[in-house]
Design a protein around this motif. Structure first.
Motif, short mmCIF file in Angstrom:
data_model
loop_
_atom_site.label_atom_id
_atom_site.label_comp_id
_atom_site.label_asym_id
_atom_site.label_seq_id
_atom_site.Cartn_x
_atom_site.Cartn_y
_atom_site.Cartn_z
N LYS A 10 0.83 -1.20 0.00
CA LYS A 10 0.00 0.00 0.00
C LYS A 10 0.86 1.25 0.00
O LYS A 10 0.50 2.27 -0.60
CB LYS A 10 -0.93 -0.01 1.21
CG LYS A 10 -1.97 1.10 1.22
CD LYS A 10 -2.91 0.97 2.42
CE LYS A 10 -3.76 -0.29 2.31
NZ LYS A 10 -4.77 -0.36 3.40
N ASP A 11 2.01 1.20 0.66
CA ASP A 11 2.91 2.35 0.67
C ASP A 11 3.36 2.72 -0.74
O ASP A 11 3.56 3.91 -1.05
CB ASP A 11 4.15 2.06 1.53
CG ASP A 11 3.84 1.95 3.01
OD1 ASP A 11 2.86 2.57 3.45
OD2 ASP A 11 4.58 1.23 3.71
N LEU A 12 3.53 1.75 -1.60
CA LEU A 12 4.03 2.01 -2.94
C LEU A 12 3.04 2.81 -3.78
O LEU A 12 3.44 3.50 -4.74
CB LEU A 12 4.35 0.69 -3.66
CG LEU A 12 5.40 -0.21 -3.03
CD1 LEU A 12 5.66 -1.42 -3.92
CD2 LEU A 12 6.70 0.55 -2.80
N THR A 13 1.75 2.71 -3.44
CA THR A 13 0.73 3.41 -4.23
C THR A 13 0.21 4.65 -3.53
O THR A 13 -0.75 5.26 -3.99
CB THR A 13 -0.45 2.45 -4.51
OG1 THR A 13 -1.01 1.99 -3.26
CG2 THR A 13 0.01 1.25 -5.32
N ALA A 17 4.07 10.90 -0.28
CA ALA A 17 5.13 10.27 0.50
C ALA A 17 5.33 8.80 0.16
O ALA A 17 5.67 7.99 1.04
CB ALA A 17 4.86 10.42 1.99
N ALA A 18 5.12 8.42 -1.09
CA ALA A 18 5.46 7.05 -1.50
C ALA A 18 6.97 6.88 -1.41
O ALA A 18 7.73 7.81 -1.74
CB ALA A 18 4.98 6.80 -2.91
N PRO A 19 7.46 5.75 -0.94
CA PRO A 19 8.91 5.58 -0.78
C PRO A 19 9.64 5.59 -2.12
O PRO A 19 9.12 5.09 -3.13
CB PRO A 19 9.02 4.21 -0.10
CG PRO A 19 7.77 3.49 -0.49
CD PRO A 19 6.71 4.54 -0.55
#
Length: 316
Positions: A10-13, A17-19
């Motif tokens: 979920k962080d990637l999308t 602040a996507a990593p």
């Protein structure tokens, strides 16, 4: 040394602040059982291996194990769509390696298989790991007399088939041929130490896991620790033999967790003991010991470091 930076699919999308994965020297994709779980209750209670990993170079992992029990059993890839997509899709990132924590829950489930079905029918030996008392071998066989070799053959075929499937998924995507890292498991002490109640608990129960299975088969309590060791060492030998078979399991690297000295739990205890939070899960100190050693092993492979082993032979 840098702590492993862990993200979720979920962080990637995330719109904000996507990593930036490109900021890391090594980028890993992770999936696994409860040893990788990010469930808050688990992290507070007994951590996971990823939390305790450190690398010399900046390294990140996208952990698909999630807060539930995805991939509690190896064939349960339908409940892990993020992992399958990030591993095999044409537009997936190129990973430097894949971290897997699998096989342990399947071993526990196999040990839990009873000798009889609820209606009283016999469960054949090739479908379970433990023998009931009337099936025990001679005392001269030691604790192996309690162990079902036909059941182990079934488990071994199952594990080999599913690891080959995972490697096939890897080779369908942009990370084809990249190393896959698996760990062996530590040897638990069978004892009445369960996990916190959870509607989504893996293996369908909150434990204990081995303790009731060994009692149901009437195994002498003095032999419980040795039986646990026998099963975990069988699994370690199986995993290491798979890694040695470069034709059938290309790019597979297995870390022998059984070689890491841990403080064993005290028999009969019901809470955290030694390096163990409950019967089958390590606490923070146990995770730290295995994770640090595994990190070093992984980074040697990623960096292409060549080691000299006894006999003058070289290996990477």
């Amino acid at each position: 040394m840098d702590h492993l930076a862990c993200f979720t699919p979920k962080d990637l999308t995330a719109k904000a602040a996507a990593p930036d994965l490109a900021a890391y020297r090594w980028r890993l994709l992770a999936q696994g059982d409860s040893w990788f779980s990010t469930a808050t209750a688990k992290l507070d209670a007994h951590a996971n291996l990823l939390q305790e990993m450190y690398f010399k170079q900046p390294t990140c992992a996208v952990n698909c194990a999630g807060s539930g029990e995805a991939l509690s059993h190896m064939v349960d890839l339908e409940s892990a769509p993020d992992f399958v997509r990030l591993l095999s899709a044409e537009d997936a990132p190129v990973w430097d390696g894949v971290l897997l924590s699998v096989g342990g829950n399947d071993l526990i489930s196999a040990a839990q298989t009873p000798a009889h079905t609820p209606d009283g029918a016999d469960v054949p030996l090739h479908l379970r790991l433990l023998r009931r008392q009337t099936e025990w071998g001679p005392p001269s066989a030691g604790v192996a007399r309690y162990f079902s070799e036909p059941g182990w053959a079934t488990y071994s075929d199952y594990l080999r088939t599913n690891v080959r499937h995972l490697l096939t998924l890897r080779d369908q995507g942009p990370s084809a041929g990249k190393p896959v890292f698996m760990h062996c498991y530590a040897v638990p002490m069978p004892r009445p130490a369960g996990a916190e109640a959870n509607a989504n608990s893996e293996l369908g129960a909150s434990g204990p896991w081995l303790y009731p299975a060994l009692k149901a088969c009437a195994l002498p309590s003095a032999d419980w620790a040795a039986v646990s060791r026998l099963m975990v060492f069988h699994l370690a030998l199986l995993l290491k033999s798979m890694a040695a078979d470069k034709e059938q399991f290309p790019g597979l690297h297995v870390f022998d967790s059984t070689a890491v000295p841990l403080a064993p739990a005290t028999a009969g205890t019901s809470g955290s003991s030694g390096d163990w939070h409950n019967e089958i899960h390590l606490n923070h100190s146990g995770c730290l010991k295995i994770a640090r050693a595994w990190s070093e092993s992984i980074e040697r492979v990623l960096s292409g470091e060549v080691l000299v082993v006894p006999g003058g032979k070289r290996r990477s």
